[in-house]
Design a protein around this motif. Structure first.
Motif, short mmCIF file in Angstrom:
data_model
loop_
_atom_site.label_atom_id
_atom_site.label_comp_id
_atom_site.label_asym_id
_atom_site.label_seq_id
_atom_site.Cartn_x
_atom_site.Cartn_y
_atom_site.Cartn_z
N TYR A 463 0.84 -1.20 0.00
CA TYR A 463 0.00 0.00 0.00
C TYR A 463 0.88 1.25 0.00
O TYR A 463 0.67 2.18 -0.79
N ASN A 464 1.88 1.27 0.87
CA ASN A 464 2.77 2.43 0.96
C ASN A 464 3.47 2.71 -0.37
O ASN A 464 3.61 3.87 -0.78
N LYS A 465 3.90 1.65 -1.05
CA LYS A 465 4.61 1.83 -2.31
C LYS A 465 3.69 2.39 -3.39
O LYS A 465 4.11 3.21 -4.21
N LEU A 466 2.43 1.95 -3.41
CA LEU A 466 1.49 2.47 -4.38
C LEU A 466 1.21 3.96 -4.16
O LEU A 466 1.13 4.74 -5.11
N ILE A 467 1.09 4.34 -2.89
CA ILE A 467 0.86 5.76 -2.58
C ILE A 467 2.08 6.59 -2.95
O ILE A 467 1.96 7.67 -3.53
N GLU A 468 3.26 6.06 -2.64
CA GLU A 468 4.49 6.77 -3.01
C GLU A 468 4.59 6.94 -4.52
O GLU A 468 4.99 8.00 -5.02
N LYS A 469 4.19 5.91 -5.27
CA LYS A 469 4.20 6.00 -6.73
C LYS A 469 3.27 7.09 -7.21
O LYS A 469 3.61 7.89 -8.10
N ALA A 470 2.07 7.16 -6.62
CA ALA A 470 1.09 8.17 -7.03
C ALA A 470 1.53 9.58 -6.66
O ALA A 470 1.17 10.54 -7.33
N GLN A 471 2.32 9.70 -5.61
CA GLN A 471 2.79 11.00 -5.16
C GLN A 471 4.00 11.51 -5.93
O GLN A 471 4.29 12.70 -5.92
N SER A 472 4.70 10.60 -6.59
CA SER A 472 5.98 10.98 -7.18
C SER A 472 5.90 11.24 -8.68
O SER A 472 6.92 11.40 -9.33
N THR A 473 4.69 11.26 -9.23
CA THR A 473 4.54 11.53 -10.65
C THR A 473 3.41 12.53 -10.89
O THR A 473 2.47 12.61 -10.10
N LEU A 474 3.55 13.26 -11.99
CA LEU A 474 2.48 14.15 -12.43
C LEU A 474 1.68 13.53 -13.58
O LEU A 474 0.78 14.16 -14.12
N ASP A 475 2.02 12.29 -13.93
CA ASP A 475 1.31 11.56 -14.98
C ASP A 475 -0.02 11.06 -14.40
O ASP A 475 -0.06 10.12 -13.62
N GLN A 476 -1.13 11.69 -14.81
CA GLN A 476 -2.42 11.39 -14.20
C GLN A 476 -2.86 9.94 -14.37
O GLN A 476 -3.32 9.32 -13.40
N PRO A 477 -2.76 9.32 -15.53
CA PRO A 477 -3.17 7.91 -15.63
C PRO A 477 -2.38 7.01 -14.69
O PRO A 477 -2.94 6.08 -14.09
N VAL A 478 -1.09 7.26 -14.55
CA VAL A 478 -0.27 6.46 -13.63
C VAL A 478 -0.71 6.68 -12.20
O VAL A 478 -0.86 5.74 -11.42
N ARG A 479 -0.96 7.93 -11.85
CA ARG A 479 -1.42 8.26 -10.50
C ARG A 479 -2.74 7.56 -10.18
O ARG A 479 -2.91 6.96 -9.11
#
Length: 532
Positions: A463-479
């Motif tokens: 869960y933490n890694k997924l949130i970190e991934k969403a926080q570290s990009t401005l690419d909306q589909p990835v987020r």
């Protein structure tokens, strides 16, 4: 709002504003003798912006303080104490230019040094603020909070009295919205340093910089305000005073309004909604939030995921909302509240609901956990804070668990301050909770259950890694993909029981004008007035 605040990339949405704003030159609004009486729903646990965690505190603080920005009637940031700012091309450096006219209620100038002091104080490990991680976008903020670096290594620096330089760890498109949040309010360095533990509890030392100042506080009884003549935009403030009685009773709050002892209150009793609507007194404002129950995942028997799943699947939200909650609420089958649009599609599309209701499956799960028909379960207590609606919901769900699982659950209520402490310390098995987004993005919900410090005591590295991934990009589909995957994990692990998505029913006299009720749950009375 809940115990923990959150970080994200701001997505601009169009918010339907139900409440009128004050227009310049509106005739009757210049009456400087006007008083607004709002019934506050709970005694504030604290009015220290770095420490407060719940709506009643935030509502009071919004009148008393102002950050670098303030939210407008579309919940978007506009200049507050900062009259302008520059942002570097890479999005990592902000330079805020403070107004020369910005002053504290005692006449002291509001300086960039006050902001630097306040932000670093909120981050300090010694203060242990539950809002600290709202500031984690700032360079080295998290490292300082975790005692890995010193305060002077944090990317917050007052260049002079009127210039504040802020350096971020990574581009953060929502950062200006965060600066309107109470954890980012300045505090008067001189006052707080002189009385670090008591300054916010006494009227004499509760010095703010907002449109109003506090003039009286009889704890658990009432709070009194007066217009702050030192406020930089004082000409926009039409009220001379505000008087806020305090009551956690919905019936009492309504009686105060209907007996002409108050002008406005929130959450009238559900049984009165039809009558109040016919009388033209009931309003319902949009509200980006959710009402839910949270498990302490480290406390027996809810340290067993199958027990959590069984309890979650054995309630009927539709019946609960229709018969108990009402007020325009909608049953919740996921975590993130609806109203957040991306490319014309709501994040909370029904295809992305995760909570299920299945009595037979719930009974099977409980048996697989070793408790057939509830046999052998240790005593279970549901904790909620004092309030008629909380009690009614708890009693209804208590009966559902009895009927569907054969489990007897005890109920326990605590006054708000004690309840919040119980939640924070983890001294509960299952507890009532609610969460209001602090800005318009799914991450305003998703980051709640990351490590450290969530009150479910939930720890999941995936869960933490997924949130970190969403926080570290401005690419909306990835987020969005990362956040949907993380939200599904919450329900695979049965961390919460979502109950309903919130609205804000309130009662207001027709003569009250010019206020703005944010979709984030706060009423701003800066431009309010009484039409006579």
């Amino acid at each position: 709002m809940g115990v923990k605040k959150v970080i994200t990339v701001l997505t601009v949405i169009t918010i339907f504003t139900m409440l009128p704003t004050l227009l310049a030159g509106c005739g009757k609004s210049s009456d400087t003798g006007q008083t607004l009486r709002y019934v506050l729903e709970a005694e504030p646990a604290t009015l220290d912006p770095a420490k407060s965690t719940a709506i009643p505190e935030s509502l009071v603080e919004l009148q008393l303080f102002e950050g670098l920005t303030r939210l407008n009637t579309q919940d978007q940031p506009v200049p507050g104490v900062a009259e302008k700012w520059d942002v570097s091309p890479d999005g990592l450096k902000y330079v805020f230019y403070l107004r020369n006219a910005a002053k504290w209620t005692n006449g002291d100038p509001v300086t960039a040094y006050d902001f630097e002091f306040a932000w670093k104080r909120a981050l300090s490990p010694e203060l242990a603020s539950e809002n600290a991680y709202m500031l984690f976008p700032v360079k080295n903020a998290q490292a300082y909070n975790e005692k890995k670096v010193t305060a002077d290594q944090v990317g917050i620096k007052a260049i002079n009295d009127h210039t504040l330089e802020v350096t971020l760890d990574k581009p953060t498109a929502y950062f200006l919205s965060l600066t309107a949040f109470h954890a980012f309010y300045p505090v008067n360095k001189k006052i707080v340093t002189a009385s670090p533990d008591k300054w916010s509890a006494e009227v004499a030392t509760l010095v703010g910089n907002g449109p109003f100042k506090i003039t009286g506080w009889v704890h658990s009884s009432k709070i009194e305000f007066a217009k702050n003549d030192h406020y930089w935009d004082a000409t926009a403030v039409k009220l001379a005073k505000m008087e806020w009685p305090i009551s956690d009773s919905q019936s009492t709050r309504l009686s105060l309004v209907e007996n002409n002892q108050a002008d406005m209150m929130v959450e009238p009793p559900v049984v009165e909604h039809d009558r109040l609507t016919q009388a033209g007194l009931l309003k319902i404002s949009p509200y980006l939030g959710i009402y839910y129950y949270v498990f302490n995942t480290q406390q027996a028997p809810f340290d067993n995921v199958k027990v959590r799943q069984a309890f979650s699947q054995s309630i009927n939200r539709e019946a609960l909302v229709n018969n108990v909650v009402k007020g325009g609420k909608k049953p919740a089958y996921a975590w993130v509240a609806p109203g957040l649009s991306f490319d014309g599609k709501d994040f909370r599309d029904e295809s992305n609901n995760y909570a299920t209701e299945n009595k037979a499956q719930a009974q099977k799960l409980l048996a697989e956990a070793g408790y057939p028909a509830g046999q052998g379960l240790p005593p279970i207590t549901l904790l909620f804070n004092t309030g008629e609606m909380h009690k009614s919901i708890a009693e209804a769900i208590q009966e559902m668990w009895k009927q569907n699982l054969g489990v007897t659950v005890a109920l326990s209520n605590q006054e708000s301050k004690v309840f919040l402490e119980s939640r924070s310390q983890g001294t509960f098995q299952i507890a009532r909770a609610s969460w209001i987004g602090d800005y318009a993005d799914p991450m305003a919900f998703m980051d709640v259950f990351t490590d450290p410090g969530n009150d479910a005591k939930y720890h999941n590295s995936s869960y933490n890694k997924l949130i970190e991934k969403a926080q570290s990009t401005l690419d909306q589909p990835v987020r969005l993909t990362a956040m949907h995957e993380a939200e599904k994990l919450l329900f695979d692990d049965a961390v919460i029981i979502p109950i309903y998505y919130t609205t804000q029913p309130f009662v207001v006299k027709p003569s009250v004008k010019g206020y703005f009720w944010s979709v984030l749950g706060l009423a701003d009375f800066k431009t309010a007035y009484i039409e006579k």
